[in-house]
Design a protein around this motif. Sequence first.
Motif, PDB file in Angstrom:
ATOM      1  N   TYR A 211      30.553  75.638  31.540  1.00  0.00           N
ATOM      2  CA  TYR A 211      29.675  75.151  30.473  1.00  0.00           C
ATOM      3  C   TYR A 211      29.672  76.100  29.294  1.00  0.00           C
ATOM      4  CZ  TYR A 211      26.026  73.423  27.620  1.00  0.00           C
ATOM      5  OH  TYR A 211      25.352  72.946  26.522  1.00  0.00           O
ATOM      6  N   ASP A 212      29.633  75.496  28.137  1.00  0.00           N
ATOM      7  CA  ASP A 212      29.585  76.206  26.863  1.00  0.00           C
ATOM      8  C   ASP A 212      28.948  75.194  25.917  1.00  0.00           C
ATOM      9  OD1 ASP A 212      30.319  77.017  24.243  1.00  0.00           O
ATOM     10  OD2 ASP A 212      32.016  78.142  25.008  1.00  0.00           O
ATOM     11  N   PRO A 213      27.952  75.610  25.137  1.00  0.00           N
ATOM     12  CA  PRO A 213      27.233  74.606  24.328  1.00  0.00           C
ATOM     13  C   PRO A 213      28.053  74.043  23.178  1.00  0.00           C
ATOM     14  CG  PRO A 213      26.080  76.728  24.361  1.00  0.00           C
ATOM     15  CD  PRO A 213      27.402  76.952  24.998  1.00  0.00           C
ATOM     16  N   SER A 214      29.203  74.639  22.871  1.00  0.00           N
ATOM     17  CA  SER A 214      29.977  74.161  21.724  1.00  0.00           C
ATOM     18  C   SER A 214      30.927  73.017  22.068  1.00  0.00           C
ATOM     19  CB  SER A 214      30.729  75.333  21.099  1.00  0.00           C
ATOM     20  OG  SER A 214      31.550  74.878  20.073  1.00  0.00           O
ATOM     21  N   PRO A 215      31.733  73.102  23.123  1.00  0.00           N
ATOM     22  CA  PRO A 215      32.590  71.962  23.463  1.00  0.00           C
ATOM     23  C   PRO A 215      31.832  70.831  24.150  1.00  0.00           C
ATOM     24  CG  PRO A 215      33.229  73.935  24.698  1.00  0.00           C
ATOM     25  CD  PRO A 215      31.980  74.239  24.000  1.00  0.00           C
ATOM     26  N   VAL A 216      32.516  69.698  24.265  1.00  0.00           N
ATOM     27  CA  VAL A 216      31.962  68.536  24.954  1.00  0.00           C
ATOM     28  C   VAL A 216      33.137  67.646  25.305  1.00  0.00           C
ATOM     29  CG1 VAL A 216      31.624  67.187  22.841  1.00  0.00           C
ATOM     30  CG2 VAL A 216      30.155  66.738  24.804  1.00  0.00           C
ATOM     31  N   THR A 217      32.990  66.798  26.310  1.00  0.00           N
ATOM     32  CA  THR A 217      34.073  65.886  26.644  1.00  0.00           C
ATOM     33  C   THR A 217      33.704  64.452  26.278  1.00  0.00           C
ATOM     34  OG1 THR A 217      35.334  64.895  28.459  1.00  0.00           O
ATOM     35  CG2 THR A 217      33.223  65.871  29.026  1.00  0.00           C
ATOM     36  N   ALA A 218      34.718  63.698  25.861  1.00  0.00           N
ATOM     37  CA  ALA A 218      34.482  62.271  25.645  1.00  0.00           C
ATOM     38  C   ALA A 218      34.072  61.662  26.984  1.00  0.00           C
ATOM     39  CB  ALA A 218      35.749  61.601  25.137  1.00  0.00           C
ATOM     40  N   GLY A 219      33.242  60.631  26.913  1.00  0.00           N
ATOM     41  CA  GLY A 219      32.782  60.022  28.167  1.00  0.00           C
ATOM     42  C   GLY A 219      31.828  60.934  28.904  1.00  0.00           C
ATOM     43  N   SER A 220      30.888  61.549  28.160  1.00  0.00           N
ATOM     44  CA  SER A 220      29.882  62.383  28.832  1.00  0.00           C
ATOM     45  C   SER A 220      28.776  61.480  29.360  1.00  0.00           C
ATOM     46  CB  SER A 220      29.293  63.404  27.859  1.00  0.00           C
ATOM     47  OG  SER A 220      30.175  64.474  27.689  1.00  0.00           O
ATOM     48  N   GLN A 221      28.871  61.188  30.651  1.00  0.00           N
ATOM     49  CA  GLN A 221      27.856  60.328  31.264  1.00  0.00           C
ATOM     50  C   GLN A 221      27.196  61.061  32.418  1.00  0.00           C
ATOM     51  OE1 GLN A 221      30.666  58.454  30.330  1.00  0.00           O
ATOM     52  NE2 GLN A 221      29.764  56.745  29.268  1.00  0.00           N
ATOM     53  N   PRO A 222      25.962  60.699  32.742  1.00  0.00           N
ATOM     54  CA  PRO A 222      25.363  61.210  33.972  1.00  0.00           C
ATOM     55  C   PRO A 222      25.890  60.422  35.165  1.00  0.00           C
ATOM     56  CG  PRO A 222      23.817  59.778  32.858  1.00  0.00           C
ATOM     57  CD  PRO A 222      25.043  59.835  32.001  1.00  0.00           C
ATOM     58  N   ASP A 223      25.550  60.851  36.362  1.00  0.00           N
ATOM     59  CA  ASP A 223      25.875  60.031  37.533  1.00  0.00           C
ATOM     60  C   ASP A 223      25.173  58.685  37.391  1.00  0.00           C
ATOM     61  OD1 ASP A 223      27.534  61.852  38.604  1.00  0.00           O
ATOM     62  OD2 ASP A 223      26.398  62.257  40.416  1.00  0.00           O
ATOM     63  N   TRP A 224      25.656  57.668  38.110  1.00  0.00           N
ATOM     64  CA  TRP A 224      25.271  56.290  37.793  1.00  0.00           C
ATOM     65  C   TRP A 224      23.775  56.049  37.780  1.00  0.00           C
ATOM     66  CZ3 TRP A 224      22.289  52.969  40.448  1.00  0.00           C
ATOM     67  CH2 TRP A 224      22.070  53.233  41.804  1.00  0.00           C
ATOM     68  N   TYR A 225      23.041  56.727  38.688  1.00  0.00           N
ATOM     69  CA  TYR A 225      21.614  56.410  38.822  1.00  0.00           C
ATOM     70  C   TYR A 225      20.786  56.941  37.673  1.00  0.00           C
ATOM     71  CZ  TYR A 225      22.510  60.821  41.139  1.00  0.00           C
ATOM     72  OH  TYR A 225      22.982  62.066  41.429  1.00  0.00           O
ATOM     73  N   MET A 226      21.344  57.861  36.867  1.00  0.00           N
ATOM     74  CA  MET A 226      20.646  58.304  35.664  1.00  0.00           C
ATOM     75  C   MET A 226      21.149  57.533  34.454  1.00  0.00           C
ATOM     76  SD  MET A 226      18.272  60.522  35.688  1.00  0.00           S
ATOM     77  CE  MET A 226      17.415  61.512  36.901  1.00  0.00           C
ATOM     78  N   GLY A 227      22.122  56.653  34.704  1.00  0.00           N
ATOM     79  CA  GLY A 227      22.730  55.912  33.601  1.00  0.00           C
ATOM     80  C   GLY A 227      21.725  55.091  32.826  1.00  0.00           C
ATOM     81  N   PHE A 228      20.762  54.488  33.512  1.00  0.00           N
ATOM     82  CA  PHE A 228      19.831  53.603  32.791  1.00  0.00           C
ATOM     83  C   PHE A 228      19.049  54.366  31.727  1.00  0.00           C
ATOM     84  CE2 PHE A 228      15.560  54.581  34.379  1.00  0.00           C
ATOM     85  CZ  PHE A 228      15.860  55.388  35.461  1.00  0.00           C
ATOM     86  N   ALA A 229      18.676  55.624  32.038  1.00  0.00           N
ATOM     87  CA  ALA A 229      17.929  56.405  31.052  1.00  0.00           C
ATOM     88  C   ALA A 229      18.838  56.792  29.886  1.00  0.00           C
ATOM     89  CB  ALA A 229      17.329  57.643  31.704  1.00  0.00           C
ATOM     90  N   ASP A 230      20.074  57.162  30.220  1.00  0.00           N
ATOM     91  CA  ASP A 230      21.034  57.524  29.189  1.00  0.00           C
ATOM     92  C   ASP A 230      21.349  56.311  28.305  1.00  0.00           C
ATOM     93  OD1 ASP A 230      22.787  59.608  28.166  1.00  0.00           O
ATOM     94  OD2 ASP A 230      24.436  58.332  28.819  1.00  0.00           O
ATOM     95  N   GLY A 231      21.500  55.155  28.943  1.00  0.00           N
ATOM     96  CA  GLY A 231      21.784  53.937  28.195  1.00  0.00           C
ATOM     97  C   GLY A 231      20.628  53.565  27.277  1.00  0.00           C
ATOM     98  N   ALA A 232      19.407  53.774  27.780  1.00  0.00           N
ATOM     99  CA  ALA A 232      18.238  53.483  26.947  1.00  0.00           C
ATOM    100  C   ALA A 232      18.287  54.324  25.681  1.00  0.00           C
ATOM    101  CB  ALA A 232      16.960  53.764  27.723  1.00  0.00           C
ATOM    102  N   LEU A 233      18.717  55.589  25.822  1.00  0.00           N
ATOM    103  CA  LEU A 233      18.814  56.451  24.639  1.00  0.00           C
ATOM    104  C   LEU A 233      19.874  55.950  23.683  1.00  0.00           C
ATOM    105  CD1 LEU A 233      18.535  59.965  26.243  1.00  0.00           C
ATOM    106  CD2 LEU A 233      16.986  58.964  24.584  1.00  0.00           C
ATOM    107  N   ARG A 234      20.957  55.391  24.252  1.00  0.00           N
ATOM    108  CA  ARG A 234      22.047  54.944  23.390  1.00  0.00           C
ATOM    109  C   ARG A 234      21.675  53.727  22.563  1.00  0.00           C
ATOM    110  NH1 ARG A 234      27.766  56.430  26.114  1.00  0.00           N
ATOM    111  NH2 ARG A 234      27.058  58.254  27.224  1.00  0.00           N
TER     112      ARG A 234
END
Lengths: 268, 589, 371
Positions: free
Chosen positions: B314-337
């Motif tokens: 981990y490093d706060p500067s890089p990031v990867t495309a397709g940064s998703q949580p595991d599926w069960y946290m997806g609904f919260a992440d999707g709500a943010l999107r």
Amino acid sequence: MNALAARRPRPATTVLLLILALVLGAAALVTFATRPASASSAASGDQIAQGKALFQASCASCHGINAQGTMTGSGTNVAGPALAGVGAAAVDFQVGTGRMPMAAPSIQAPRSKVQFSQEQIYAMAAYIASLAPGPAIPTAAQVDFAKGNAAVGGEIFRVNCAMCHNFAGSGGALTRGKYAPSLAGSTPTHIYEAMLTGPQSMPIFSDSDISVVGKRDVIAYLKAISKEPTQGGSRLGSLGPVSEGLFAWVFGLGLMVAAAVWLGKKAA
Amino acid sequence: MSTATTPAHQRPADALRDGDTAARPAPSTGARRLGGVAGWVDDRTGAAKGVTYLMKKVFPDHWSFMLGEVAMYSMIVCLLSGVFLTFWFVPSAGETIYHGSYAPLQGIQMSEAYRSTLDISFEVRGGLIIRQIHHWAALMFVVAVSAHMFRVFFTGAFRKPREINWVIGTILSLLAIVEGFAGYSLPDDLLSGTGLRAMEGFMQSTPVLGSYLAYMVFDGPFPGSAIIPRLYSVHVLLIPGILIALFTAHIVIVALQKHTQYPGPGKTEQNVVGFPVLPVYAAKAGGFFFIVFGIIALMSALVQINPIWGYGPYDPSPVTAGSQPDWYMGFADGALRITPGWLEFHPFGYTLSLNVALGALGLIPVMYTITGAYPFLERWVTGDTREHHLLDRPRNAPVRTGLGMAAMTAYGVFMFAAGNDIMAVLLHMSINDITHFFQVGLFVLPPLAFWVTKRICLSLQRRDRDMVLHARESGTIIRTAHGGYFERHDGIDEFERWPLVQHEAVAPLELPAGTDANGVASPTARSERLRARLSHFYFKDAVNPVTPAELAAAHPGPHEEEVPALEHDADHFVGIEQDHADGVGAPRH
Amino acid sequence: MTTGMSDHSADIAPADHPSHPAELARTAPTGQLPARFENPGLPTHIPRMADLDEKAARRAEKQVAALFGLSILGTLGFIASYYLVTEHGSVFVPGIGLMRAENLALGLCLAVSLLGIGLGAVHWAKTLMPDTEVVELRHPLRSSDEDRQALVTTLREEGRKSQLGRRPLLKYSMLGAMTLFPATLTWQLVGGLGRLPHNDLSTTEWNGRYLGGGKWQFVPKRLMRDPENTPIKASDVVIGSVFHVQPEGVLDMTEGKLEAKGKAAVLLMRLNPSDIRSTKELDWSHDGIVAYSKICTHVGCPVGLYEHQTHHLLCPCHQSTFDVTNDCHVIFGPANRPLPQLKITVDSEGYLISAQPFEEAVGPSFWERGS
């Protein structure tokens, strides 16, 4: 534990290195064999003339008869940009990956079947390079990823590339239907040229941004991760948790339910 | 052995006289030993009677009842593999340089947590398979918990007396996803760190206290070195402790209340039809544990999960495309999107970030509160205060089934919205269009799902009625002696018929007389009116089961004489009264 | 038709016993026919092959034993693989490709070991153990009225002996003590867990030199390439390129490096000055070279995706899109505020440096950040 592990011989690593060396050798041979002696600096007049003829036959309808660029019929959009100064590297990348000539106008030129021989591509590259100076096709030494440091390349890749192309180079989405393509199967030369010229939405990573050595390291990293065996089984497209979750629901739960149905069914 | 096989009364001298009680055959060595141990325990606990009762307990057999077991066993696999992982994992953000065997990370600076996870994956023999088992089991745990919840909801198993267990289950499900989040955040790789980065942003969005909350949890600025050890103690001690305690209560209550069963011949509200724990269920459920574990092992052998070495430290500067949580946290992440940005306000020089807080802080409590409260809501609306041990067929509760599907659809919209970037790439679509689709879909799709589901349920109910009244159309046209034509209907016997007619007839609650004539709207009256309206919503379209009278009306006597070919069927349908006479229940006429 | 039922009739309580008034009303007979159908009882038990044919039973026994035997083989295979499969050797698997042999061998053997037992036990239960359904009666969960009354009485009578009701002083002092005591542990936890943010979230390494006590003295810092840690000349930045930047010194930090990077990360891009639509953006740029915070104003992911043709920046976490030609205003997605711009200039050697700190807090919103 670690000290012990470090001393143990690792046959797999040796084998991997051997394979890598072989592949490298083969790749180097191929590159040397087809590379014109002077793609960038002093292309022969013949080559430029051949390239110009090819250009006018296949590219001029969009890019203009003298590569000056054209607008669409209504004059509002660029049909094909001016090419003076894009350099031989851009030509080699765009034509060498089949992105040009484009079959039909679309939001982004997709990778497709290559339409020209490497000789012809070099000729067109020489012609475009003769119009104005631009990035040259990298030399064999510049893309000799066996000399690169994969670990350093990995760091550069994660900071500069992974946000679009994803951690494993599987590609990702950009705005409004554009995308960063998967890097699987890209040749070292094309990867280098893409960084150098910034095709389509991709920014330009000039040698003053990511150095020549840095670019080679990035290629070394990409080749290292594409050549390494998968550690834990099928990668599910290296798309991250989305495909893992889908797999758990479809196959995981599917198998469990199948077992439960069998368990609850009366025996014959 | 010999004493057991040689009956005492073989010798004439020992022959029994009339009235003598036979000496009990001496128990076998095995039985004696078992008795000895059991006796020792019973002397000290008095558990013999209780254990015997438990061993004879009956469990009904149905595949959908095993979903909860899949969840339970996945959890046990998680606990087991998790203990293994603790032997090697170092929960520390301390910096170190990697010198392990994975070449593409040689010499890279990283945390102890990430290095030790790499070591588990590369240096510890069989470490990777344990890691993958742990992660797949965690995914399967939440998958199975969700599937189990769906089963319980759609069959109405949450009704009295099982509301407490529904609430416990809801809490368990919430704990499961929090536990999962804490777990996948531990390796400190680029993906999980990005998740924590977002989590810190969520905390900061808390009105007034946000920055204080975030600094408290992370002990200062993000990422800090406290979060990994803190999450570790949450992940291996705090939440598992509560999970196991609540899960034990969940199981004890199931045993106490006895399992529900699907309606069917011989199954009533007063009995449980199934197999006893010993030997059948012990073998089936015990075997099923090994099957679940085996399937998880199979998945872990063949399919890679969370390749942390690929993500990098981990490093706060890089990031990867397709940064998703595991599926069960997806609904919260999707709500943010899909939350629009204009929901951030700036009152009086302060920042109220509802564009984050609604999805990140509000959604989970709201969702789980509604879920936990549903049984009480439905009970109030239907006014049904009786105990229910027979499950509803989902079609026989069209409004509940519709509501459930609507809720699942809303959840699905949130969850799939979290994959908008992956869909954009795989389907060659614009990420902007996909996001807009989900924004609209959140409001359009759930009502649509409700309406479609309810219609399907009602037509299935009508088909059930049809089946009972007219049985199956055979496609055979028969010419009668009088020259008429009719299609022969194959009859169904009473065992086939029972599941189609066993459910209760329902009707909306009537508004208590005088309430609306009052003129003055007292709070009670208002709540009664609401209740009546909701009850109307639940039951106004009810398709009630066929009654014997309706069946008799559909097959009038003359029909029978007219159509000799139907004699067999007619016996069935018209002979109900006779059936009743020998039936189980007390004859009613 | 009802033979099955007679087998079990002793075990089964009357079907649909109308114990509730509402139900009684619904099931009241109308005319000659009952209001509802009757439960026909359990259907006849159909014996299995293994119940009728000893040969089938023996076959099932053999199948179960074979499954258990398979499990033993799996276990032995696991132990053998543990020693025999080379540590980082790989093997080709159709559909997967080249994969690490160790994981495959150990995983498959473990799966066989477990599935053998599981499938064997279930097959045994299904084929050889009794499959006649057993009926257990339910008993109402509620205690009898007397027992319930007794509980209430006990609670009241015995509770009265505590004299709690008669002595309000006792009651209220106890309530007070009980309510307050959790404050002790909570205080410790809240006080001990973390420190106060002060102005931490509003400052970055671009603020210059830290003087202590939340005060900074501005010092211009060079913009350094991340991760190479080299300074950048203005002439290095061509149109269409993007540089990932950290302030000078951050990449050399031994303590607090990640925390500093997380706030100070900057993106450097060059636009044709005529493409820049915001005068402030142009003022704060150096010859069309602009520097913007890389940390998303939504929840703090690094906004790294720069499309050099449209000059749009996209955040990969939640797709907030920022327009670099218009001072990085949000044009799509859940973020609300533009990315903060870092004012830059060049030093005497031609290297890009910061001209002033960020004017506002970078990263995700928080209550007191100002509007």
